[in-house]
Design a protein around this motif. Structure first.
Motif: not given
Length: 118
Positions: A99-103
């Motif tokens: 999964s892509q990182p999220t902030i």
């Protein structure tokens, strides 16, 4: 006289749920193909993807499906390769991504939320 088996072949990989791997690992991935050995077989040497090696791999359907647990990691388009009794499948573009990182938020040095700074 010796007998040799055909090497494993991977035709697809899929998450048991969702479409990307959680970066924390611990999710189930199903590798489909051929020449994996009998159900419950302990002959799976490894299932690798990119620089990672899946854990707890078991043949769950005679010769055609292996179920594994993902490990913590990151990356995209990681190709899955299966090794059974020293024979390795060729890379065939059967890939999954983490999964892509999220902030979740931003804080200043005093752990105070920062507004309009991005």
């Amino acid at each position: 006289q010796t007998t040799s088996y055909a090497p494993p072949s991977v035709s697809s990989v899929a998450m048991a749920s969702g479409s990307t791997m959680d970066t924390r690992g611990g999710e189930t991935v199903v590798v489909t193909g051929s020449n994996f050995g009998p159900q419950g077989s302990t002959h799976v040497d490894s299932v690798t993807y990119g620089a990672y090696t899946a854990t707890a791999c078991t043949v769950r359907a005679d010769t055609t499906e292996i179920e594994c647990q993902t490990v913590a990691g990151a990356g995209t388009a990681l190709n899955f390769v299966v090794t059974i009794e020293g024979q390795t499948s060729v890379e065939t573009g059967n890939e999954l991504s983490y999964s892509q990182p999220t902030i979740a938020g931003v804080a200043d040095g005093a752990n105070q939320a920062v507004g309009d700074m991005l």
